[in-house]
Design a protein around this motif. Structure first.
Motif, PDB file in Angstrom:
ATOM      1  N   LYS A  96     -10.618 -24.784   5.039  1.00 27.76           N
ATOM      2  CA  LYS A  96      -9.502 -25.068   5.938  1.00 27.76           C
ATOM      3  C   LYS A  96      -8.231 -24.397   5.408  1.00 27.76           C
ATOM      4  O   LYS A  96      -8.166 -24.044   4.229  1.00 27.76           O
ATOM      5  CB  LYS A  96      -9.314 -26.572   6.141  1.00 27.76           C
ATOM      6  N   LYS A  97      -7.257 -24.228   6.259  1.00 28.90           N
ATOM      7  CA  LYS A  97      -6.030 -23.502   5.902  1.00 28.90           C
ATOM      8  C   LYS A  97      -5.389 -24.047   4.623  1.00 28.90           C
ATOM      9  O   LYS A  97      -4.973 -23.288   3.758  1.00 28.90           O
ATOM     10  CB  LYS A  97      -5.003 -23.560   7.047  1.00 28.90           C
ATOM     11  N   GLN A  98      -5.329 -25.390   4.490  1.00 32.11           N
ATOM     12  CA  GLN A  98      -4.646 -25.958   3.327  1.00 32.11           C
ATOM     13  C   GLN A  98      -5.353 -25.654   2.013  1.00 32.11           C
ATOM     14  O   GLN A  98      -4.740 -25.709   0.952  1.00 32.11           O
ATOM     15  CB  GLN A  98      -4.368 -27.459   3.472  1.00 32.11           C
ATOM     16  N   ASP A  99      -6.643 -25.288   2.065  1.00 37.20           N
ATOM     17  CA  ASP A  99      -7.351 -24.912   0.837  1.00 37.20           C
ATOM     18  C   ASP A  99      -6.673 -23.726   0.152  1.00 37.20           C
ATOM     19  O   ASP A  99      -6.689 -23.624  -1.076  1.00 37.20           O
ATOM     20  CB  ASP A  99      -8.812 -24.542   1.133  1.00 37.20           C
ATOM     21  N   PHE A 100      -6.080 -22.852   0.934  1.00 38.81           N
ATOM     22  CA  PHE A 100      -5.451 -21.654   0.373  1.00 38.81           C
ATOM     23  C   PHE A 100      -4.195 -21.982  -0.439  1.00 38.81           C
ATOM     24  O   PHE A 100      -3.730 -21.162  -1.220  1.00 38.81           O
ATOM     25  CB  PHE A 100      -5.139 -20.642   1.479  1.00 38.81           C
ATOM     26  N   ASP A 101      -3.638 -23.182  -0.242  1.00 41.04           N
ATOM     27  CA  ASP A 101      -2.492 -23.620  -1.040  1.00 41.04           C
ATOM     28  C   ASP A 101      -2.872 -24.672  -2.071  1.00 41.04           C
ATOM     29  O   ASP A 101      -2.184 -24.845  -3.066  1.00 41.04           O
ATOM     30  CB  ASP A 101      -1.375 -24.149  -0.136  1.00 41.04           C
TER      31      ASP A 101
END
Length: 155
Positions: free
Chosen positions: A74-79
């Protein structure tokens, strides 16, 4: 400070759950603290399932166990993660496409650590008959995870 590592493959049932368990084992044996490891899929086909029985069997043969339930990246994994590893060039190009601009995670190919250039792709064993491909992926993960640990986590 805790380092977070995310292993990625296409369906999160073969290579990435093996890589996750191997990295946890390598880190534990090296007595390196504050490392969290997870794995996820690029695609959603297997979300909610366990890893392929051949992957689980391969891990078991090496005294390791996976309780991982498949999830999709998911997108938040990248942060949230410091390092996100792909297993092949397709994984890497998809990760680069999915990564939000300015995200924190460093995108790396697992096989770039410790493996010879011609063996750096951790091939998907899903469509192969038998478990041989799973053992090859396991062995590649062991070498790569140990090399990553020495190069990046034990400074």
């Amino acid at each position: 400070m805790t380092k977070k590592i995310l292993m990625i493959c296409l369906g999160n049932i073969c290579r990435s759950p093996i890589a996750e368990v191997v990295m946890v084992d390598v880190v534990a044996k090296a007595k390196v603290n504050d490392v969290v490891v997870d794995s996820a899929a690029i695609g959603s086909w297997h979300v909610g399932n366990r890893a392929d029985p051949r992957a689980l069997s391969t891990l078991q043969q090496h005294g390791l166990k996976s309780t991982h339930i498949v999830r999709q990246i998911k997108k938040q994994d990248f942060d949230e993660f410091d390092y996100i590893f792909g297993m092949d060039e397709e994984n890497m190009s998809e990760l680069r496409r999915l990564a939000p601009k300015g995200s924190k995670a460093e995108l790396l190919m697992l096989g770039d650590f410790g493996l010879p250039k011609e063996k750096r792709i951790i091939e998907d064993p899903y469509y192969q008959r038998g478990a041989e491909g799973f053992e090859v992926a396991y062995q590649q993960c062991v070498v790569a995870c140990q090399a990553f640990l020495q190069q990046r986590l034990q400074k």
